[in-house]
Design an enzyme around this catalytic site. Structure first.
Site, PDB file in Angstrom:
ATOM      1  N   PHE A  92       1.905  -3.242   4.152  1.00 20.29           N
ATOM      2  CA  PHE A  92       2.016  -4.577   4.506  1.00 20.29           C
ATOM      3  C   PHE A  92       3.517  -4.997   4.153  1.00 20.29           C
ATOM      4  O   PHE A  92       4.100  -4.283   3.131  1.00 20.29           O
ATOM      5  CB  PHE A  92       1.321  -5.739   3.552  1.00 20.29           C
ATOM      6  N   LYS A 136      -8.817   8.227   1.339  1.00 15.04           N
ATOM      7  CA  LYS A 136      -9.500   6.971   1.187  1.00 15.04           C
ATOM      8  C   LYS A 136     -10.949   6.959   1.644  1.00 15.04           C
ATOM      9  O   LYS A 136     -11.555   5.997   1.298  1.00 15.04           O
ATOM     10  CB  LYS A 136      -8.568   6.022   1.996  1.00 15.04           C
ATOM     11  N   GLU A 188      -1.810   5.393  13.580  1.00 11.54           N
ATOM     12  CA  GLU A 188      -0.993   6.521  12.589  1.00 11.54           C
ATOM     13  C   GLU A 188      -1.347   7.844  13.583  1.00 11.54           C
ATOM     14  O   GLU A 188      -0.366   8.842  13.616  1.00 11.54           O
ATOM     15  CB  GLU A 188      -1.829   6.825  11.395  1.00 11.54           C
ATOM     16  N   CYS A 191       0.785  -1.223  -0.187  1.00 15.04           N
ATOM     17  CA  CYS A 191      -0.216  -0.063  -0.093  1.00 15.04           C
ATOM     18  C   CYS A 191       0.815   1.260  -0.053  1.00 15.04           C
ATOM     19  O   CYS A 191       0.464   2.531  -0.362  1.00 15.04           O
ATOM     20  CB  CYS A 191      -0.994  -0.103   1.367  1.00 15.04           C
ATOM     21  N   THR A 223      -9.070   1.134   8.938  1.00 10.70           N
ATOM     22  CA  THR A 223      -9.127  -0.112   9.713  1.00 10.70           C
ATOM     23  C   THR A 223      -9.100   0.381  11.487  1.00 10.70           C
ATOM     24  O   THR A 223      -8.390   1.410  11.451  1.00 10.70           O
ATOM     25  CB  THR A 223      -7.827  -0.880   9.476  1.00 10.70           C
ATOM     26  N   HIS A 243      -9.331   2.213  -0.608  1.00 10.28           N
ATOM     27  CA  HIS A 243      -8.091   2.231  -0.826  1.00 10.28           C
ATOM     28  C   HIS A 243      -7.491   1.464  -1.915  1.00 10.28           C
ATOM     29  O   HIS A 243      -7.607   0.287  -2.322  1.00 10.28           O
ATOM     30  CB  HIS A 243      -7.417   1.088   0.356  1.00 10.28           C
ATOM     31  N   HIS A 296      -2.443   8.108   6.053  1.00 10.85           N
ATOM     32  CA  HIS A 296      -2.812   6.920   5.309  1.00 10.85           C
ATOM     33  C   HIS A 296      -4.070   6.632   5.521  1.00 10.85           C
ATOM     34  O   HIS A 296      -4.851   6.361   4.494  1.00 10.85           O
ATOM     35  CB  HIS A 296      -1.731   5.996   5.884  1.00 10.85           C
TER      36      HIS A 296
END
Lengths: 122, 417
Positions: free
Chosen positions: B404, B340, B319, B167, B312, B345, B308
């Site tokens: 990731f 987003k 963050e 990402c 989630t 995303h 970002h």
């Protein structure tokens, strides 16, 4: 290896239609003597793609040793004529899976490839 | 002294608009690009935990007669190509007058040509005929097919690379493109991020990872809600964003319009977990500090942060912890938004699209809303987040992206003066 384009021949119509689809051209504008590389401007990957299209349409596998002979539209048409028409002895089917499922009713002699397919890994 | 690097052109393919103008108008309106996935062929959709995504149904690749490149690549690379063409046009670069050896391409790609990959794998198993695998399969699925086709299309003969860090791919792509110019390897770089893998297998994989939002299947536009108490996972999107980066010298010599300066960049690893960010947010904070240091900007000078913020539960909290570590009390004043929330995303494209949004914000002195932020989560609420567009004169922006594989990427942008 070149030949004329008989409009009455169903096989040839399919051949030219397949080539025309890939090339995005009216099949009637294709000529047997057209070189895939020089006249139609195909690079090596595009030639492979075109042959792939032919293989898919006619459900055959064209071996590497025959691939190099397909230089012109006429070559492709003549090759398919021989592979799918009555004269099969020069270009025996090499598609093992097809052979296994569909006995070649046109062939009168057992090719090496067919023999190999029986003896090869399953 | 390293060259200064500026942004002179932008192009975008997004779920809320194809083209910069349409994207920006939609973003400022707070339009959601999230909708229901109608089908994955014959697969039963009820088997998917999530059935919504940021799709671009209007995206059609150009006619192969007019564009010989697009027909040879997967959807994600087609989007990259379209965004790049807009960015080149927007930059005013006349490529025929430029030295091809001084133009490079840096692509950020997360998943690549999975669309064709899945199709060919299915065909292989269905047909049981290995020779029916398409000859263009390998050139299409390689992760650098986008950078390759873009280089071909624009005639770029400089560095031609792909960064794949999930990402965060395209923030790294922009950062590495900047480094190419700083180090003198190129005068102009196309930095492009793209992904289009809302496909039966990839989507099922994200469902299985339990990473996607599942609570808002009947209200797709409400599903992506960063920083909100009701968030429950991210929403997959597709798209591409492209930026033209140039050395300041090159841009000024040709009297180019300069959108912003790419002033700083940092890349770090948390070396912690393949998919979970470290709870303390300290590595995120470290990355932001390094980027600020690279930009020679102090934390107190940052006006705006494009977070970002994937929506989630864990990611948004971590963050904000990182932000509070770096910016302290100043977080009460800094404007923050999450692109987003609008488009979901877009994986490898998300960093480039966020950078485009941030660059437009610097230019227009306005940031787009963070939609669905209706019930701020006390664990990550910030005064600078709003469901409405916010107008303010902005001189600096910071863009975050985490991926990731335990990696972090941060860009710092400056209004050019």
């Amino acid at each position: 290896m070149t030949m004329s384009q008989p409009s009455s021949n169903g096989l040839h119509q399919r051949v030219y239609s397949t080539l025309g689809d890939y090339l995005r051209r009216n099949p009637e504008t294709l000529h047997p003597e057209d070189s895939l590389r020089d006249d139609l401007g195909l690079d090596s990957l595009q030639t492979i793609e075109l042959v792939y299209q032919v293989e898919s349409t006619f459900d055959i596998q064209i071996p590497d040793e025959d691939f190099g002979r397909l230089q012109t539209i006429g070559d492709v048409a003549a090759y398919l004529d021989e592979r799918t028409g009555s004269n099969h002895t020069h270009f025996p089917p090499t598609d093992a899976s097809t052979n296994a499922k569909k006995p070649n009713t046109h062939s009168t002699t057992k090719s090496k490839a067919q023999t190999r397919s029986k003896n090869g890994p399953q | 002294m390293a060259a200064r690097v500026v942004i002179t052109g932008m192009g975008i393919v997004s779920p809320i608009g194809i083209g910069i103008t349409q994207f920006w108008e939609s973003a400022l309106r707070g339009q959601s690009g999230i909708s229901s996935i109608k089908s994955f062929g014959d697969l039963p959709m009820e088997g998917y935990r999530s059935r919504i995504a940021g799709l671009i149904p209007s995206f059609q690749p150009p006619d192969p007669e007019e564009d010989k490149f697009s027909s040879r690549v997967d959807r994600y690379a087609q989007m990259a190509l379209m965004a790049t063409k807009e960015a080149i046009h927007d930059s005013g670069l006349c490529l025929e007058y430029e030295r091809a050896e001084r133009l490079g391409v840096m692509a950020g790609v997360g998943m690549g040509g999975m669309m064709m990959g899945e199709r060919e794998l299915t065909n292989l198993y269905d047909s049981q005929k290995p020779h029916r695998v398409h000859p263009n399969f390998i050139p299409t699925i390689t992760l650098n097919s986008a950078s390759g086709i873009v280089a071909l299309a624009v005639g770029a003969k400089g560095p031609n690379l792909t960064v794949s860090t999930a990402c965060s791919s395209s923030i790294h792509a922009i950062g590495q493109a900047m480094q190419c110019i700083r180090q003198g390897q190129a005068d102009m770089m196309v930095a492009v991020g793209a992904d289009a893998t809302i496909t039966p297998l990839v989507f099922a994989g994200f469902c299985s990872l339990r990473a996607l939002s599942t609570k808002y299947q009947d209200q797709p536009s409400q599903a992506s809600r960063p920083f909100d108490r009701g968030r429950d996972g991210f929403v997959m999107g597709e798209g591409a964003g492209a930026l033209i980066l140039e050395s300041l010298q090159h841009a000024t010599r040709r009297k180019a319009r300069i959108y912003a300066e790419v002033a700083g960049y940092a890349a770090t690893s948390e070396a912690y977990h393949m998919v979970i960010p470290k709870q303390d947010g300290l590595d995120i904070a470290r990355t932001m500090s390094l980027a600020l240091q690279d930009a020679k900007i102090e934390a107190k000078q940052i006006d705006y942060i494009n977070a970002h913020a994937t929506s989630t539960v864990v990611g948004d909290e971590v963050e904000v912890k990182g932000l509070r570590t770096v910016f302290g009390k100043r977080m009460e004043k800094i404007l923050v938004n999450a692109t987003k929330s609008l488009i979901g995303h877009t994986l490898g494209a998300s960093g480039a699209i966020a950078t485009i949004a941030s660059t437009l914000s610097l230019n227009h002195s306005i940031i787009h809303p963070t939609i669905n932020y209706t019930d701020p989560d006390p664990n990550c609420a910030l005064p600078g987040i709003s469901v409405k567009s916010q107008k303010k004169s902005l001189k600096t922006a910071l863009v975050n992206a985490f991926g990731f594989g335990s990696n972090n990427a941060v860009l710092v942008l400056k209004k050019y003066s």
